[in-house]
Motif scaffolding. Structure first.
Motif: not given
Length: 334
Positions: A186-191, A228-229, A287, A290, A309, A311
């Motif tokens: 996944t991307s850093e913005k969507d752990p 997380s990734r 997204s 994820t 995070e 979130r």
């Protein structure tokens, strides 16, 4: 595994999800240990805690009333140690391609043991025994007959039964080895989340009364987030077959009728998905992908969900929509 391993421990606070795994979801905030954002599904609150404290139960793996004070903690530590280097390799390389046969076996054993060893596993056994007891009482059995019919319902006996079954799950490692392995990124913005019951199962194949969440059933998808990734997945080979067929069909269009290429939705994803199976390359999740994987962590979590995070909007939405998500899944007695 060491044959003369000492089966006692002085460790009181015992991790039901290994600390080395939780570290991969933590962040630095001073001190010796990484921190985790934690969401408690039952109290519906989030807070920061150390990985030392996350997903722990006091003396959880110590057998009750054992004359030699035996514990599973040392054996589980050996299993974790063997798998941790393989997981570290996958994280560093973001690929499955260089895993050796021995490392795959170590990971397979780790996954099935992790699935069995959680607090959720103990709670599921208790729920099953209670459900069987209630069912028998409704059928006319007397309370004093239940111990002979379903065994003891005493907490210590149920806990010891649970602990006795944990290591037996190593026999199921072959089901993991027989799956098609794929690595999601996944991307850093969507752990990715991880929970206190991190091995999740999903199946789109409806098998009716028999259920569809067994390790060996057709269509099964088994997931374990490892950072997380990154998330490891072990899926029914039918998924790989469909991915390779889709790539072959795409190649046929390119070779024989390129004009039809404009009708193919996201051809790069088709190629990347097939390559993820055949080459071990990490497949980038959207997204929505994820969110789906994280929703499985929410669904299977007994109580706690962890993230690097704060979130947890998805957790709150799911609990608001279905209050049963406050705990993990429970077996039902029909």
């Amino acid at each position: 595994m060491t044959e003369d391993l000492k089966l006692t421990t002085e460790v009181k606070k015992q991790h039901t999800v290994p600390r080395f795994l939780l570290d991969n979801f933590g962040f630095e905030k001073g001190g010796k240990a990484k921190k985790l954002y934690t969401y408690d599904k039952q109290s519906e609150r989030s807070y920061i805690q150390s990985v030392y404290d996350a997903s722990t139960r006091n003396s959880f793996y110590n057998l009750e009333n054992h004359p030699d004070k035996h514990s599973l903690e040392p054996i589980l530590g050996e299993i974790e140690s063997e798998a941790s280097s393989a997981i570290r390799k996958v994280i560093e390389e973001e690929s499955l391609s260089s895993l050796t046969n021995d490392e795959r076996i170590q990971l397979a054993v780790f996954v099935v043991i992790q699935k069995a060893r959680t607090y959720h596993g103990l709670q599921s056994i208790k729920a099953l025994v209670t459900g069987l007891g209630d069912r028998l009482l409704n059928m006319g059995a007397k309370p004093e007959d239940l111990p002979n019919l379903i065994g003891s319902q005493d907490h210590s006996d149920l806990k010891n039964f649970f602990l006795e079954t944990v290591l037996k799950h190593a026999d199921h490692a072959e089901h993991i080895l027989n799956k098609s392995w794929i690595l999601y990124k996944t991307s850093e913005k969507d752990p990715y989340y991880i929970s206190d019951n991190p091995v999740t199962l999903h199946n789109d194949v409806d098998m009716g009364f028999w259920g569809n969440l067994g390790l060996a059933v057709r269509g099964i998808q088994i997931h374990l987030p490892i950072s997380s990734r990154l998330t490891l997945a072990f899926v029914c080979p039918s998924h790989e077959q469909r991915a390779l067929q889709a790539r072959e069909q795409l190649q046929f269009i390119v070779d024989h009728d390129i004009s039809q290429f404009i009708h193919v939705k996201n051809p790069k994803m088709i190629v990347d998905y097939a390559n993820a199976f055949k080459k071990g390359e990490a497949f980038i999740t959207t997204s929505d992908n994820t969110k789906f994987l994280n929703s499985l962590q929410v669904r299977f979590a007994e109580q706690y969900i962890f993230c690097e995070e704060d979130r947890f909007g998805l957790v709150k939405q799911m609990i608001e929509a279905d209050d049963s998500y406050r705990t993990g899944l429970r077996p039902t007695v029909n």
